[in-house]
Design a protein around this motif. Structure first.
Motif, PDB file in Angstrom:
ATOM      1  N   GLU A 164       0.828  -1.209   0.000  1.00 26.58           N
ATOM      2  CA  GLU A 164       0.000   0.000   0.000  1.00 26.58           C
ATOM      3  C   GLU A 164       0.864   1.262   0.000  1.00 26.58           C
ATOM      4  O   GLU A 164       0.490   2.288  -0.577  1.00 26.58           O
ATOM      5  CB  GLU A 164      -0.902  -0.019   1.230  1.00 26.58           C
ATOM      6  N   ASN A 165       2.041   1.192   0.612  1.00 25.70           N
ATOM      7  CA  ASN A 165       2.946   2.339   0.699  1.00 25.70           C
ATOM      8  C   ASN A 165       3.986   2.376  -0.414  1.00 25.70           C
ATOM      9  O   ASN A 165       5.012   3.051  -0.293  1.00 25.70           O
ATOM     10  CB  ASN A 165       3.610   2.376   2.078  1.00 25.70           C
ATOM     11  N   ASP A 166       3.723   1.646  -1.506  1.00 22.59           N
ATOM     12  CA  ASP A 166       4.550   1.704  -2.727  1.00 22.59           C
ATOM     13  C   ASP A 166       5.998   1.278  -2.484  1.00 22.59           C
ATOM     14  O   ASP A 166       6.927   1.816  -3.083  1.00 22.59           O
ATOM     15  CB  ASP A 166       4.493   3.121  -3.311  1.00 22.59           C
ATOM     16  N   PHE A 167       6.182   0.305  -1.603  1.00 19.85           N
ATOM     17  CA  PHE A 167       7.515  -0.192  -1.260  1.00 19.85           C
ATOM     18  C   PHE A 167       8.082  -1.123  -2.338  1.00 19.85           C
ATOM     19  O   PHE A 167       9.285  -1.207  -2.520  1.00 19.85           O
ATOM     20  CB  PHE A 167       7.415  -0.936   0.080  1.00 19.85           C
ATOM     21  N   PHE A 168       7.202  -1.803  -3.063  1.00 18.91           N
ATOM     22  CA  PHE A 168       7.619  -2.828  -4.020  1.00 18.91           C
ATOM     23  C   PHE A 168       7.625  -2.318  -5.452  1.00 18.91           C
ATOM     24  O   PHE A 168       6.786  -1.512  -5.840  1.00 18.91           O
ATOM     25  CB  PHE A 168       6.684  -4.034  -3.942  1.00 18.91           C
ATOM     26  N   ILE A 169       8.551  -2.864  -6.239  1.00 19.14           N
ATOM     27  CA  ILE A 169       8.511  -2.626  -7.682  1.00 19.14           C
ATOM     28  C   ILE A 169       7.538  -3.612  -8.325  1.00 19.14           C
ATOM     29  O   ILE A 169       6.922  -3.336  -9.343  1.00 19.14           O
ATOM     30  CB  ILE A 169       9.914  -2.717  -8.316  1.00 19.14           C
ATOM     31  N   SER A 170       7.393  -4.792  -7.688  1.00 23.36           N
ATOM     32  CA  SER A 170       6.510  -5.820  -8.228  1.00 23.36           C
ATOM     33  C   SER A 170       6.048  -6.737  -7.100  1.00 23.36           C
ATOM     34  O   SER A 170       6.825  -7.056  -6.192  1.00 23.36           O
ATOM     35  CB  SER A 170       7.256  -6.646  -9.283  1.00 23.36           C
ATOM     36  N   THR A 171       4.789  -7.150  -7.172  1.00 25.89           N
ATOM     37  CA  THR A 171       4.248  -8.126  -6.224  1.00 25.89           C
ATOM     38  C   THR A 171       3.403  -9.137  -6.982  1.00 25.89           C
ATOM     39  O   THR A 171       2.915  -8.859  -8.087  1.00 25.89           O
ATOM     40  CB  THR A 171       3.368  -7.467  -5.144  1.00 25.89           C
ATOM     41  N   TRP A 172       3.238 -10.304  -6.385  1.00 29.10           N
ATOM     42  CA  TRP A 172       2.366 -11.329  -6.960  1.00 29.10           C
ATOM     43  C   TRP A 172       1.925 -12.267  -5.843  1.00 29.10           C
ATOM     44  O   TRP A 172       2.487 -12.265  -4.757  1.00 29.10           O
ATOM     45  CB  TRP A 172       3.053 -12.084  -8.086  1.00 29.10           C
TER      46      TRP A 172
END
Length: 174
Positions: A58-66
């Motif tokens: 939610e806090n835009d920490f990741f470049i990609s998630t799945w």
């Protein structure tokens, strides 16, 4: 400049074993994943519970998630460094990296269904029914700009040597 090598393949084909074998032989950044399950002995990842993972996302920490097999996975933005980055991801996350970086190569690790079944049984992470379900699954062709297929059915020593040669070749490409 960033050079990205994405390592993909079905669970159990040996991605983590190949990566682990290459870490001491290749000058590269081996990105760690954030996972909502405790890693096994072959993995070197960050464990976070699902609530913490979702807050990071939610806090835009990741470049990609799945999401896969009931768990969340992610690559944080701060895990990507200058130079060569080797990252184990889901095939569904390839586009995230291709949209963000220019120099992306996808290395698809494959294995025969018989050998994959043997490895999944030895790994002892899933029930017999879950393994059968995995084995019967079919995967669509990988949608990536630059894909190299890698058959991981040789001995660990031979496959590791071949894997390192391929990565060195990619690293040396201009």
């Amino acid at each position: 400049m960033h050079k990205i090598i994405l390592i993909v393949g079905a669970s159990g084909v040996g991605k983590d074993t190949l990566i682990k074998g290459a870490q001491s032989k290749i000058d590269a950044n081996f990105s760690k994943r954030y996972i909502t399950r405790i890693p096994d002995d072959n993995e070197d990842n960050f464990f976070v519970d699902k609530d913490a993972f979702l807050l990071l996302k939610e806090n835009d920490f990741f470049i990609s998630t799945w999401e896969a097999h009931g768990n969340f996975y992610g690559i944080s933005k701060n895990q990507i460094k200058e130079g060569l980055n080797i990252i184990s991801i889901s095939r569904n996350a390839i586009k995230d990296f291709e949209d963000y970086f220019e120099d992306v190569t996808c290395l698809n690790i494959t294995l025969s269904k018989d050998e994959l079944k043997k490895r999944l049984v030895r790994r002892n992470r899933e029930t017999k029914e879950e393994i059968e379900k995995r084995i019967s699954r079919s995967y669509p062709k990988i949608d990536a700009k630059n894909v190299i297929e890698f058959d991981n059915s040789k001995s660990i020593e031979e496959s590791s040597a071949d894997f390192i040669k391929i990565i060195q070749g990619i690293k040396n490409q201009k």
